[in-house]
Design an enzyme around this catalytic site. Structure first.
Site, PDB file in Angstrom:
ATOM      1  N   TYR A 147      -2.164   1.204  -0.202  1.00  0.00           N
ATOM      2  CA  TYR A 147      -2.082   0.657   1.114  1.00  0.00           C
ATOM      3  C   TYR A 147      -1.546   1.887   2.222  1.00  0.00           C
ATOM      4  O   TYR A 147      -1.469   1.683   3.354  1.00  0.00           O
ATOM      5  CB  TYR A 147      -1.173  -0.334   1.253  1.00  0.00           C
ATOM      6  CG  TYR A 147      -1.662  -1.474   0.527  1.00  0.00           C
ATOM      7  CD1 TYR A 147      -2.623  -1.952   0.877  1.00  0.00           C
ATOM      8  CD2 TYR A 147      -0.885  -2.064  -0.435  1.00  0.00           C
ATOM      9  CE1 TYR A 147      -3.342  -3.347   0.414  1.00  0.00           C
ATOM     10  CE2 TYR A 147      -1.102  -3.148  -1.182  1.00  0.00           C
ATOM     11  CZ  TYR A 147      -2.694  -3.876  -0.717  1.00  0.00           C
ATOM     12  OH  TYR A 147      -3.102  -5.020  -1.386  1.00  0.00           O
ATOM     13  N   GLY A 148      -1.666   3.204   1.469  1.00  0.00           N
ATOM     14  CA  GLY A 148      -1.302   4.441   2.381  1.00  0.00           C
ATOM     15  C   GLY A 148      -0.889   5.475   1.862  1.00  0.00           C
ATOM     16  O   GLY A 148      -0.644   5.598   0.325  1.00  0.00           O
ATOM     17  N   ILE A 149      -0.977   6.534   2.645  1.00  0.00           N
ATOM     18  CA  ILE A 149      -0.371   7.912   2.174  1.00  0.00           C
ATOM     19  C   ILE A 149       1.019   8.035   2.416  1.00  0.00           C
ATOM     20  O   ILE A 149       1.473   7.665   3.311  1.00  0.00           O
ATOM     21  CB  ILE A 149      -1.213   8.924   2.666  1.00  0.00           C
ATOM     22  CG1 ILE A 149      -2.903   8.878   2.621  1.00  0.00           C
ATOM     23  CG2 ILE A 149      -0.583  10.290   2.200  1.00  0.00           C
ATOM     24  CD1 ILE A 149      -3.618   9.843   3.506  1.00  0.00           C
ATOM     25  N   VAL A 150       1.819   8.658   1.506  1.00  0.00           N
ATOM     26  CA  VAL A 150       3.264   8.696   1.916  1.00  0.00           C
ATOM     27  C   VAL A 150       3.639  10.132   1.757  1.00  0.00           C
ATOM     28  O   VAL A 150       3.455  10.909   0.837  1.00  0.00           O
ATOM     29  CB  VAL A 150       3.991   7.919   0.762  1.00  0.00           C
ATOM     30  CG1 VAL A 150       5.386   7.822   1.023  1.00  0.00           C
ATOM     31  CG2 VAL A 150       3.609   6.501   0.504  1.00  0.00           C
ATOM     32  N   GLU A 177      -0.213   8.728  -2.992  1.00  0.00           N
ATOM     33  CA  GLU A 177      -1.074   8.021  -2.122  1.00  0.00           C
ATOM     34  C   GLU A 177      -1.400   6.555  -3.008  1.00  0.00           C
ATOM     35  O   GLU A 177      -1.501   6.555  -4.391  1.00  0.00           O
ATOM     36  CB  GLU A 177      -2.273   8.741  -1.960  1.00  0.00           C
ATOM     37  CG  GLU A 177      -3.245   7.705  -1.180  1.00  0.00           C
ATOM     38  CD  GLU A 177      -4.680   8.593  -0.957  1.00  0.00           C
ATOM     39  OE1 GLU A 177      -5.357   8.261  -0.344  1.00  0.00           O
ATOM     40  OE2 GLU A 177      -4.739   9.789  -1.205  1.00  0.00           O
ATOM     41  N   GLY A 178      -1.227   5.421  -2.362  1.00  0.00           N
ATOM     42  CA  GLY A 178      -1.423   4.318  -3.030  1.00  0.00           C
ATOM     43  C   GLY A 178      -2.467   3.427  -2.422  1.00  0.00           C
ATOM     44  O   GLY A 178      -3.233   3.882  -1.303  1.00  0.00           O
ATOM     45  N   ASP A 210       3.793  -7.895  -7.451  1.00  0.00           N
ATOM     46  CA  ASP A 210       3.395  -6.628  -8.150  1.00  0.00           C
ATOM     47  C   ASP A 210       4.323  -5.876  -8.820  1.00  0.00           C
ATOM     48  O   ASP A 210       4.404  -4.790  -8.525  1.00  0.00           O
ATOM     49  CB  ASP A 210       2.400  -5.818  -7.205  1.00  0.00           C
ATOM     50  CG  ASP A 210       1.671  -5.031  -7.509  1.00  0.00           C
ATOM     51  OD1 ASP A 210       1.276  -4.857  -8.590  1.00  0.00           O
ATOM     52  OD2 ASP A 210       1.534  -3.944  -6.710  1.00  0.00           O
ATOM     53  N   LYS A 214       5.148   6.396   5.621  1.00  0.00           N
ATOM     54  CA  LYS A 214       3.785   5.899   5.019  1.00  0.00           C
ATOM     55  C   LYS A 214       2.944   5.655   5.955  1.00  0.00           C
ATOM     56  O   LYS A 214       3.310   5.090   6.965  1.00  0.00           O
ATOM     57  CB  LYS A 214       4.112   4.740   4.275  1.00  0.00           C
ATOM     58  CG  LYS A 214       3.082   3.794   3.862  1.00  0.00           C
ATOM     59  CD  LYS A 214       3.371   2.944   3.179  1.00  0.00           C
ATOM     60  CE  LYS A 214       2.210   1.738   2.779  1.00  0.00           C
ATOM     61  NZ  LYS A 214       2.648   0.517   2.196  1.00  0.00           N
TER      62      LYS A 214
END
Length: 375
Positions: free
Chosen positions: A63-66, A60-61, A176, A81
């Site tokens: 901008y979203g869960i993967v 999970e980052g 990034d 994602k």
């Protein structure tokens, strides 16, 4: 029209089943009243997420869960994602729209692949179907018993540089780059991921938010408040990644922006107008009192590294962004032509999967990095 926010494609508590979903109605642009979208056309041309079987959650980052998932139509393993829609009242987050727009235009072996966008039952349930990579470099570095050899480091960096050259030729800055945003397949192919902060740029450069790039990989011009960004900020990050892979630990692990600048000065010496024209006029220079450090300590940091390797690092760590190495410059470096020569990707070691520790390894890559660096 009431819209029920869904979680991971499942029906929210109290929400109607898909067959009983409320009609999707839009106000007419011409004339009065509303028109209703037939249930068969609610998803447009997008496939349904129900055509994918979620195998396990891999991270999970920001901008979203993967998830690791299986496409039940093709039987292919993919990364799925889920786009975060937290508190979004006017549609999809701009970061996700930028990522989708960019990735749909990019096709390169060293760039993560966006295969398609799929949807759940409701408008807020949106998923990106990405090419699946077994590992990210941050997790590998934390779990490897034997560090990468110099030949393997060269193989990794060459692939990163090829991906960056492709991006920069298309006027795209990643903004990034870090080890957790570099993925590796079990065939040794390295892919640049997480394009949520990526931007296109033109001439003359337009102002952009300076607080980008995870702190440990942030170029000095960003730390000192420059708002017009070029591909040079990605190249500084490449220098940090190369040094990290060679030293088997982060090169500049700052705990704050002030500390980060101090670490850079300790390593490279104090910048001045001679080596960095315009330095004294940078927006935040007056807020810092830089230590007096006249020496470049890269050679002391890497006493075993060849002259060609040190030249490449120094080129990547030029204070003046205009003089910093480009991706093409770096690919032409004699460092990659001397022994030990870069190994072939297919000869890279394979590793057991550390799925429970992985950062979201398709396009977020922040979970592991959050433990390693402040964003």
């Amino acid at each position: 029209m009431r819209i029920t926010i869904m979680a991971d494609g499942d029906r929210a508590e109290g929400a109607p089943a898909e067959s009983e979903a409320e009609p999707l109605r839009f106000q007419r642009l011409w004339g009065e009243g509303y028109f209703e979208v037939p249930a068969s056309e609610r998803l447009g041309k997008c496939r349904s997420v129900k055509e994918f079987e979620k195998l396990n959650r891999i991270g999970e980052g920001t901008y979203g869960i993967v998830y690791r998932a299986r496409d039940t139509v093709t039987d292919e393993t993919v990364a799925l994602k889920k786009v975060r829609m937290d508190n979004e009242k006017e549609g999809m987050p701009i970061s996700s729209l930028r990522e989708i727009t960019l990735l749909l235009e990019l096709q390169h072996p060293n760039i993560v692949e966006l295969k398609e966008v799929v949807v759940g039952n409701h408008l807020e349930s949106i998923f990106l179907v990405m090419g699946y990579c077994e590992q990210d470099l941050a997790s590998l570095l934390e779990n490897m018993q034997t560090p990468f050899s110099e030949a393997q480091v060269k193989c990794i960096i060459l692939q990163v540089l090829k991906g960056l050259q492709y991006l920069h030729e298309r006027y795209i800055i990643h903004r990034d780059l870090k080890v957790s945003n570099l993925l590796m397949t079990d065939k040794g192919c390295v892919k640049i991921a997480d394009f949520g902060l990526a931007r296109t740029y033109g001439m003359p450069p337009q102002p952009m938010t300076p607080k980008v790039v995870t702190l440990w990989y942030r170029a000095p011009e960003l730390l000192l408040g420059v708002t017009t960004q070029t591909t040079s900020i990605d190249m500084w990050a490449v220098g940090c990644i190369l040094a990290e892979l060679l030293a088997h630990k982060p090169l500049l692990p700052g705990t704050s922006e002030i500390h980060q600048i101090d670490l850079i000065v300790q390593l490279l010496g104090t910048p001045n107008e001679n080596i960095w024209p315009g330095f004294s006029k940078l927006p935040l220079v007056s807020q810092y009192t830089l230590r007096k450090q006249p020496y470049n300590n890269l050679k002391h940091k890497f006493p075993w590294l060849s002259e060609a390797g040190l030249r490449l690092l120094n080129f990547l760590f030029m204070y003046d962004p205009k003089k910093r190495a480009t991706a093409k410059d770096s690919l032409d470096s004699s460092y990659f032509k001397e022994k030990p020569l870069p190994c072939e990707p297919e000869l890279m070691p394979t590793f057991p999967h550390h799925r429970n520790k992985r950062a979201a390894s398709t396009s977020t890559g922040t979970e592991t990095q959050a433990k390693r660096a402040k964003p």
